[in-house]
Every structure is written in C-alpha cells, then in structure tokens.
Design a protein around this motif. Structure first.
Motif, PDB file in Angstrom:
ATOM      1  N   MET A 130      -1.586  -1.943   3.729  1.00 27.44           N
ATOM      2  CA  MET A 130      -1.908  -2.144   5.142  1.00 27.44           C
ATOM      3  C   MET A 130      -3.390  -2.434   5.226  1.00 27.44           C
ATOM      4  O   MET A 130      -4.190  -1.734   4.604  1.00 27.44           O
ATOM      5  N   ASN A 146      -3.968   2.005   2.301  1.00 28.75           N
ATOM      6  CA  ASN A 146      -4.753   1.494   3.422  1.00 28.75           C
ATOM      7  C   ASN A 146      -6.008   0.819   2.876  1.00 28.75           C
ATOM      8  O   ASN A 146      -6.912   1.487   2.396  1.00 28.75           O
ATOM      9  N   SER A 170      -8.083  -1.091   4.654  1.00 23.09           N
ATOM     10  CA  SER A 170      -8.800  -1.568   5.838  1.00 23.09           C
ATOM     11  C   SER A 170     -10.308  -1.506   5.699  1.00 23.09           C
ATOM     12  O   SER A 170     -10.836  -0.706   4.934  1.00 23.09           O
ATOM     13  N   LEU A 174     -11.850  -0.998   8.774  1.00 21.31           N
ATOM     14  CA  LEU A 174     -12.126  -0.094   9.884  1.00 21.31           C
ATOM     15  C   LEU A 174     -10.891   0.714  10.275  1.00 21.31           C
ATOM     16  O   LEU A 174     -10.979   1.916  10.517  1.00 21.31           O
ATOM     17  N   SER A 175      -9.761   0.045  10.320  1.00 21.78           N
ATOM     18  CA  SER A 175      -8.643   0.628  11.049  1.00 21.78           C
ATOM     19  C   SER A 175      -7.889   1.707  10.294  1.00 21.78           C
ATOM     20  O   SER A 175      -7.645   1.595   9.108  1.00 21.78           O
ATOM     21  N   MET A 176      -7.501   2.738  11.018  1.00 21.14           N
ATOM     22  CA  MET A 176      -6.589   3.764  10.514  1.00 21.14           C
ATOM     23  C   MET A 176      -5.183   3.350  10.933  1.00 21.14           C
ATOM     24  O   MET A 176      -4.994   2.741  11.978  1.00 21.14           O
ATOM     25  N   PHE A 177      -4.198   3.633  10.093  1.00 21.20           N
ATOM     26  CA  PHE A 177      -2.818   3.279  10.428  1.00 21.20           C
ATOM     27  C   PHE A 177      -1.942   4.522  10.548  1.00 21.20           C
ATOM     28  O   PHE A 177      -2.137   5.510   9.841  1.00 21.20           O
ATOM     29  N   HIS A 178      -0.943   4.441  11.418  1.00 17.48           N
ATOM     30  CA  HIS A 178       0.122   5.441  11.493  1.00 17.48           C
ATOM     31  C   HIS A 178       1.392   4.737  11.053  1.00 17.48           C
ATOM     32  O   HIS A 178       1.746   3.697  11.602  1.00 17.48           O
ATOM     33  N   ARG A 216      -0.350   9.281   8.295  1.00 17.03           N
ATOM     34  CA  ARG A 216      -1.590   8.630   8.725  1.00 17.03           C
ATOM     35  C   ARG A 216      -2.428   8.325   7.521  1.00 17.03           C
ATOM     36  O   ARG A 216      -2.583   9.168   6.650  1.00 17.03           O
ATOM     37  N   LEU A 217      -2.982   7.163   7.504  1.00 15.00           N
ATOM     38  CA  LEU A 217      -3.826   6.772   6.384  1.00 15.00           C
ATOM     39  C   LEU A 217      -5.134   6.227   6.919  1.00 15.00           C
ATOM     40  O   LEU A 217      -5.136   5.231   7.634  1.00 15.00           O
ATOM     41  N   ALA A 218      -6.223   6.859   6.559  1.00  9.57           N
ATOM     42  CA  ALA A 218      -7.528   6.302   6.885  1.00  9.57           C
ATOM     43  C   ALA A 218      -7.885   5.267   5.833  1.00  9.57           C
ATOM     44  O   ALA A 218      -7.228   5.180   4.790  1.00  9.57           O
ATOM     45  N   ALA A 219      -8.920   4.482   6.116  1.00  9.00           N
ATOM     46  CA  ALA A 219      -9.320   3.437   5.183  1.00  9.00           C
ATOM     47  C   ALA A 219      -9.485   4.047   3.809  1.00  9.00           C
ATOM     48  O   ALA A 219     -10.076   5.123   3.667  1.00  9.00           O
ATOM     49  N   ASP A 245      -4.780   2.703  14.726  1.00 10.56           N
ATOM     50  CA  ASP A 245      -5.325   3.683  15.649  1.00 10.56           C
ATOM     51  C   ASP A 245      -6.448   2.990  16.415  1.00 10.56           C
ATOM     52  O   ASP A 245      -7.443   2.585  15.819  1.00 10.56           O
ATOM     53  N   PRO A 297     -13.695   8.509   7.295  1.00 14.50           N
ATOM     54  CA  PRO A 297     -13.068   8.830   6.013  1.00 14.50           C
ATOM     55  C   PRO A 297     -14.104   8.834   4.890  1.00 14.50           C
ATOM     56  O   PRO A 297     -14.669   7.793   4.559  1.00 14.50           O
TER      57      PRO A 297
HETATM   58  C1  LIG Z   1      -6.532   2.907   7.662  1.00 12.62           C
HETATM   59  O1  LIG Z   1      -7.798   3.531   7.836  1.00 12.62           O
HETATM   60  C2  LIG Z   1      -8.409   3.338   9.086  1.00 12.62           C
HETATM   61  C3  LIG Z   1      -9.795   3.905   9.125  1.00 12.62           C
HETATM   62  O2  LIG Z   1      -9.772   5.264   8.965  1.00 12.62           O
HETATM   63  C4  LIG Z   1      -7.515   3.940  10.161  1.00 12.62           C
HETATM   64  O3  LIG Z   1      -8.057   3.680  11.449  1.00 12.62           O
HETATM   65  C5  LIG Z   1      -6.090   3.344  10.035  1.00 12.62           C
HETATM   66  O4  LIG Z   1      -5.221   3.990  10.931  1.00 12.62           O
HETATM   67  C6  LIG Z   1      -5.554   3.531   8.605  1.00 12.62           C
HETATM   68  N1  LIG Z   1      -4.273   2.908   8.420  1.00 12.62           N
HETATM   69  C7  LIG Z   1      -3.154   3.592   8.124  1.00 12.62           C
HETATM   70  C8  LIG Z   1      -1.930   2.805   7.865  1.00 12.62           C
HETATM   71  O5  LIG Z   1      -3.128   4.796   8.065  1.00 12.62           O
END
Ligand SMILES: *[C@@H]1O[C@H](CO)[C@@H](O)[C@H](O)[C@H]1NC(C)=O
Ligand SMILES: *[C@@H]1O[C@H](CO)[C@@H](O)[C@H](O)[C@H]1NC(C)=O
Ligand SMILES: *[C@@H]1O[C@H](CO)[C@@H](O)[C@H](O)[C@H]1NC(C)=O
Ligand SMILES: *[C@@H]1O[C@H](CO)[C@@H](O)[C@H](O)[C@H]1NC(C)=O
Ligand SMILES: *[C@@H]1O[C@H](CO)[C@@H](O)[C@H](O)[C@H]1NC(C)=O
Ligand SMILES: *[C@@H]1O[C@H](CO)[C@@H](O)[C@H](O)[C@H]1NC(C)=O
Ligand SMILES: *[C@@H]1O[C@H](CO)[C@@H](O)[C@H](O)[C@H]1NC(C)=O
Ligand SMILES: [Cu+2]
Length: 586
Positions: A157, A215, A217, A219-223, A250-253, A278, A411
């Motif tokens: 992602m 992840n 990314s 910037l973006s965190m994903f759910h 949930r995955l932060a970058a 997110d 993160p």
């Molecule tokens: C990927 O990490 C970013 C930054 O922390 C976060 O905003 C985003 O939700 C994460 N993506 C997933 C799939 O967890």
C-alpha cells in the motif's frame, strides 16, 4: 509422493535446498514513465527500465547481493529497511550517515547477510527519491515458518503523488509554508495499481492465506480490512507473534504486518477489501481524492460482490502482540529522553526536531567519524551540533523515551534493531516513574506515536554501528526529524572494514571520510554545519516574520542553492567550499 505439492510446500522445499547461497539481483535504477493510477503519466524512478521495481525474495542465512547501478542524474543509495546489517553498517544506506551516495553512472554492490526472517522492504535513502517510486518488498523466507498456511501473498500500500518529489519538497520546505503542511497525495496504490483499476486477489475455498501487508507510503497511514473474513496477525515488522484475531489492521508508513486469512467454503460470492488512508494527516482533502481504496477477493470470476454489514474498525494495540520467541523484557543501563516538536526555525522554515535540534547533515558521514576519530569517537560532540548524536556503549541495554508534542502522529524507525515496545501513555512521560513491562513485550522496528503521547522503547546495543532514528514520513525526514545513535564506536573500529569502492565514491563526490563533523581533528569543529535555531522564547509572530524576511533576503542574496536544497549534495558542496577542512583530512 501421493498428491501434487501445494505451491507453498514446493516453495519451502526449494528454499530449504537453496541454502546459504548468494542471491543476486541486478538493479539498474533509472527514470521511466509510468501511470500506475491511470490518472497521470509521469516520470518515476524504476528498475531495469520498468516500474514497479521487482520484489526481492531471500532465505534466512543467504546473502542478499544487489548490484545497483545509478542511472539517475543525482546520487542515490539503497536502504534495506529493518536489516540489522551486523558488521556491514556501510551497506545500511542513509545518505551522509553511512554512505556518500552512488555517483551518477556508477555501480555499487550491496552484500547483506540475511540473519532474520519476515516482511521487509527496500527503498532509496537519498533525499525524497523513494516517493518517486524506488521502493519494493523484501521478503525474508524462513525454511521453518512457525505458522501454517497454503499461500503467501504480498500486498503493498502506498500513497501516490502526481508531481515529482523534488518539486513537492521545495514547496514543503518553503517560507511560504511556515506551518509545515505536508504535500497531500493524489491517491493510493494498492498492489501497485490505483484509480479505477482494482487489485484482485484470488482465493480458493478452504485455503489459508498469509497476506504480507506493507505500507510504503511517504505520508499516509492505511486501515486495512476484508469484508466477511477475519484476520489473525502473526507477524509485525519481521517479528513472528502469537496469532491475534483482529477486524482490521493499521499500518503507518514503513510498517509491515502479516495476517492469516482463511478462505470461505463457498464460491457463490466475491468480497471487497478496504485500504483506507487516514485523512487526519492531510491539511486538506483535494476534490476527487479517493482516499478509501478497495480491491477484490475473488472466489469466482464474475460472481456478485457480497456487500458486508460493516467493518469492525475497532483498533487493536500493537503493544498487546506477544512475540513467539518470548524474549523477556530488557532493563536499561542508559536512558535518553527525546522530545519531538515541530516549529518554525530561524531559517524561516518549519522543522521537525528532537530536543529542539533539527538534523542537518555533517560534512563527514557519522559512520566515518566513528571509525576515524580513535578515542574521541566516544565524545558525542565530534558528530557535530546538528546530528543529535547519542552514544551507547557496547552491550548496554538502552531505553528511549519519546514524547510526541506535535499535533500529528509520527511513525519512528530505528535502523539496525528491533526495539521492545515497553509502554505508551499521555505525554509528557514522568521520568521518576518506572514502567512495568510485560513478560515478553512486543518488538518491531517502526512505532507510531500518536499526538501528545509518549512511548518507551528498549533495545540491546549488540550491533555496533551508526544508526539513524527518525520519523518515517518522508517529508519529516527532510524537515530534520532525525538523530543518530552511535553504538559502540570503539568496537566499530575493531570490526568494521569499509570496502574501498565506498571510500572511492566519497572521494569522487568530494566528501571527506576522516575526522569530525567538520572534517577536522579532535574537538575542532570550526566549519561544521550549525543552525538553524529555534526562535528565542517570547518572539512574536511579527518579529518572526521580520526575521524570516531578513533571512530570506540574505539567502536570496548569497546562496539561493542552500535555501532550496539543504539536503542535496550541492548545498553540502556550497557549504564545504566556504570552509576547507584540514588538508590531511581530504
Ligand atoms: C501508512 O502509513 C501512513 C503514515 O503513518 C498512514 O497514514 C497510513 O494509514 C498507513 N497505511 C496503512 C495501510 O496502514
Ligand atoms: C552495474 O550494474 C548493472 C545493473 O545491475 C549491471 O547490469 C552491470 O553489469 C554492472 N556493471 C558492472 C561493471 O559491474
Ligand atoms: C542459519 O544459520 C544458523 C547459524 O549458523 C544456524 O544455526 C541455523 O540452523 C541456520 N538456519 C537455516 C534455516 O539454515
Ligand atoms: C469449511 O468447511 C469445513 C469442513 O466442513 C469446516 O471445518 C470449516 O469450518 C468451514 N470453514 C468456514 C470458513 O466456514
Ligand atoms: C472512508 O472509510 C471510512 C472508514 O475507514 C469511513 O468512515 C468514511 O466514511 C469513508 N469515506 C468515504 C468518502 O467513503
Ligand atoms: C523546545 O521547544 C518547545 C517549543 O517551542 C518549548 O516548549 C521547550 O521548552 C523547548 N525545550 C527546551 C529544552 O528548550
Ligand atoms: C551481531 O553479531 C554479534 C556477534 O558478532 C552478536 O553477538 C549480536 O547478537 C548480533 N546482533 C544482532 C542485532 O544481530
Ligand atoms: Cu513525522
């Protein structure tokens, strides 16, 4: 043999046979054109003339060899995220910490002994290059996987921008952006596709799948969740865990999680999986941005999608995960408190800071300072006023207490180690209080700290080297939210022998490999990069504006190049040219 081997069993067999081998990948890193979300064709950074870069698969005890060629017009480096690099600090990759960069047109061979297993990734660690697409999964197979499953699927992602990272970076680190608003992505790529193209994952009834979620990314965190199915977490950041049943992940970058998913028994329906960005981190949500991506779990081509009654979005805490190896909680011999703030600094830019110091690259990469300064390498001052060097002794147990006083989540990633997650709580951490860790605390290499919370992390200093600790949001790395853990420089000096090619590439780039942060001897730090500084307490907005105006005209007048690219090699050269280091150190 009775029946046909399942593909996973076959893969395991092959992996076991191919034992302790060199696994070589040829990576010619260069510009290619791609349009992964179908919205905009753009120049990206790919490998061997294609994008996305290929996945890397290696087995425990192999040596991962990457023959990298830099076909870009700027330096580049590769960082295998989460690798211990035990004894090979010089292959870790962060520019001006352990490497001077592969010059354009040259090669470098990374030789990385694989002494760990699980789900990792690899990306460039020079400026914001990875945002342009130079990132790929790195899967370390274990011939004796502790968990049972029939198939192994990697699902990446990543957020995706339509503009070049260098242009986004100029806008981000600009006096026009005193609040430090991060560039908002134009969309998301799930399994390297986006826009109206959906990633399809084929499931067969009754089988169990390991999904490796990564992840990548900026910037973006994903759910992440799957309609109609439950998931069991079995791995985080390369650490196998006892299974934990969850509704979503949930995955932060930079974070990775493996989940086991058991397929349903019927092929009557297909299902949707969700990967929602997110949006808390986004200062604005541009019209047309689809931040909720979906993909398809396909049991039968053409079957109806069964709409689920709703996703279980209740969060779980990674601190509750139990590592399978049951490694007991560490104590600590040394503790460092790190306060995270973002503020406008005297160069009029918004910087990320640990203890009110924003990271600026030294003239000599910190690894070379540690290796060349003899007994002085044990004095943190030699790494310079802007690297935030923190020293730890060999085999000490180290505690980091990180207070996040910023309004956003961050993160944090430590190179060269997994750390134990001892505790999270509301900031500030009370230094007189002693947390009571779990018997076997969760371990990982990247941890999210929500706004106004702290975490307590512990690790054993059994891997001598210079290891970056930083926020993994690419824009915050560039904004200075980095520091260097200098681990046992005395032992580094005995164990680490830097390959000649790396020294040659430093020389070609005009970067010295001897001496302190200024390229001088001892504590003579004249010419080491210094500042920018916080505004003195009590400065008003107006005064800051006036100061910013001053700084601006000075910069425009004398050194536009420093203004635009403090992290680029040119700015390094511009500074270096002013103050030549001692002859002997060149
Ligand atoms: C990927 O990490 C970013 C930054 O922390 C976060 O905003 C985003 O939700 C994460 N993506 C997933 C799939 O967890
Ligand atoms: C440089 O790397 C490229 C890409 O891996 C490879 O094709 C080429 O053979 C290498 N050249 C040398 C001289 O090693
Ligand atoms: C990997 O190497 C270690 C140390 O040499 C050894 O104990 C272990 O059995 C090896 N594992 C595999 C799967 O080959
Ligand atoms: C599928 O069928 C098997 C055998 O009847 C059963 O044990 C299993 O629980 C079923 N799985 C699901 C997800 O319903
Ligand atoms: C996106 O998904 C979230 C759940 O993660 C939901 O609350 C939100 O309403 C969705 N937004 C849109 C525009 O679909
Ligand atoms: C660091 O900066 C913050 C925010 O400006 C301030 O509240 C704090 O007191 C400063 N800390 C130190 C140690 O100067
Ligand atoms: C690094 O290697 C040394 C032995 O050379 C070992 O004692 C130590 O545990 C290793 N550390 C890591 C993180 O692999
Ligand atoms: Cu951050």
């Amino acid at each position: 043999m009775r029946g046909p081997l399942s593909s996973a069993a076959l893969a395991t067999l092959l992996l076991a046979l191919a034992h302790a081998a060199d696994v070589t990948y040829y990576w010619d890193i260069g510009y290619v054109t791609a349009n992964p979300d179908g919205q905009k064709e753009r120049q990206v950074i790919g490998v061997n003339g294609a994008w996305p870069p290929p996945q890397l698969h290696v087995t425990l005890n192999d040596t991962l060899v990457i023959e990298a060629r830099n076909s870009l017009d700027s330096p580049t480096t590769l960082h295998a995220h989460g690798m211990y690099q035990n004894g090979t600090n010089y292959y870790d990759g962060p520019y001006m910490v352990t490497q001077c960069g592969i010059p354009p047109g040259q090669n470098m061979t990374y030789r990385i002994p694989i002494i760990q297993t699980g789900t990792y990734w690899i990306h460039a660690h020079y400026s914001a290059q990875y945002v342009d697409g130079i990132r790929a999964p790195l899967i370390l197979h274990n011939p004796k996987e502790p968990h049972q499953y029939d198939d192994d699927i990697v699902l990446t992602m990543e957020d995706w921008y339509h503009d070049q990272a260098s242009d986004l970076l100029q806008d981000f680190l600009s006096w026009r952006n005193p609040g430090g608003a991060e560039p908002v992505p134009n969309g998301a790529l799930i399994g390297s596709v986006g826009g109206s193209t959906q990633k399809v994952i084929a499931f067969s009834p009754g089988k169990t799948y390991r999904l490796r979620l990564i992840n990548m990314s900026a910037l973006s965190m994903f759910h992440f969740s799957i309609d109609g199915h439950t998931m069991q977490v079995i791995e985080v950041d390369g650490v196998d865990t006892e299974p934990m049943t969850v509704g979503n992940v949930r995955l932060a970058a930079a974070q990775r999680t493996s989940v086991l998913v058991t397929a349903l028994n019927s092929t009557d329906h297909n299902y949707v999986f969700h990967a929602d960005m997110d949006t808390d981190m986004f200062d604005n949500i541009p019209a047309g941005l689809n931040y909720n991506s979906t993909g398809v779990i396909q049991y039968r081509k053409g079957a109806d999608i069964k709409i689920s009654d709703g996703v279980d979005w209740s969060p779980f805490s990674d601190i509750d995960l139990v590592p399978l190896d049951g490694m007991p909680a560490l104590g600590f011999d040394v503790t460092y408190a790190l306060d995270v703030y973002f503020n406008q600094y005297t160069d009029a830019l918004n910087h990320g800071t640990f203890n009110n110091i924003t990271y600026v690259m030294p003239k000599v990469p910190s690894m070379f300072t540690a290796l060349s300064m003899g007994a002085d390498a044990l004095n943190p001052a030699v790494y310079g006023p802007q690297t935030n060097a923190h020293l730890v002794g060999h085999l000490q147990d180290v505690q980091l207490v990180v207070n996040n006083f910023d309004a956003g989540n961050h993160p944090f990633h430590l190179h060269g180690h997994h750390f134990q997650l001892i505790e999270r709580g509301p900031a500030p951490y009370d230094p007189t209080y002693n947390p009571r860790p779990k018997t076997a605390p969760a371990r990982r290499d990247t941890v999210t700290i929500p706004s106004m919370e702290y975490v307590v992390l512990r690790f054993r200093a059994d891997n001598p080297g210079t290891w970056l600790f930083h926020c993994h949001i690419e824009w915050h790395i560039e904004g200075g939210l980095n520091m260097v853990i200098v681990e046992a420089p005395d032992v580094m000096q005995q164990r680490i022998r830097v390959p000649q090619l790396i020294l040659d590439q430093c020389k070609a780039a005009g970067i010295p490999t001897l001496g302190n942060a200024a390229g001088r001897e001892g504590l003579d730090l004249r010419g080491a990069p210094e500042g920018p500084y916080p505004y003195p307490l009590g400065w008003t907005r107006k005064a800051k504006g006036a100061m910013a105006g001053c700084v601006l005209s000075a910069l425009v007048g004398f050194a536009t190049i420093v203004w635009y690219g403090w992290s680029s090699q040119q700015s390094y050269r511009a500074v270096a040219a002013e103050e030549p280091a001692d002859e002997r150190f060149n």
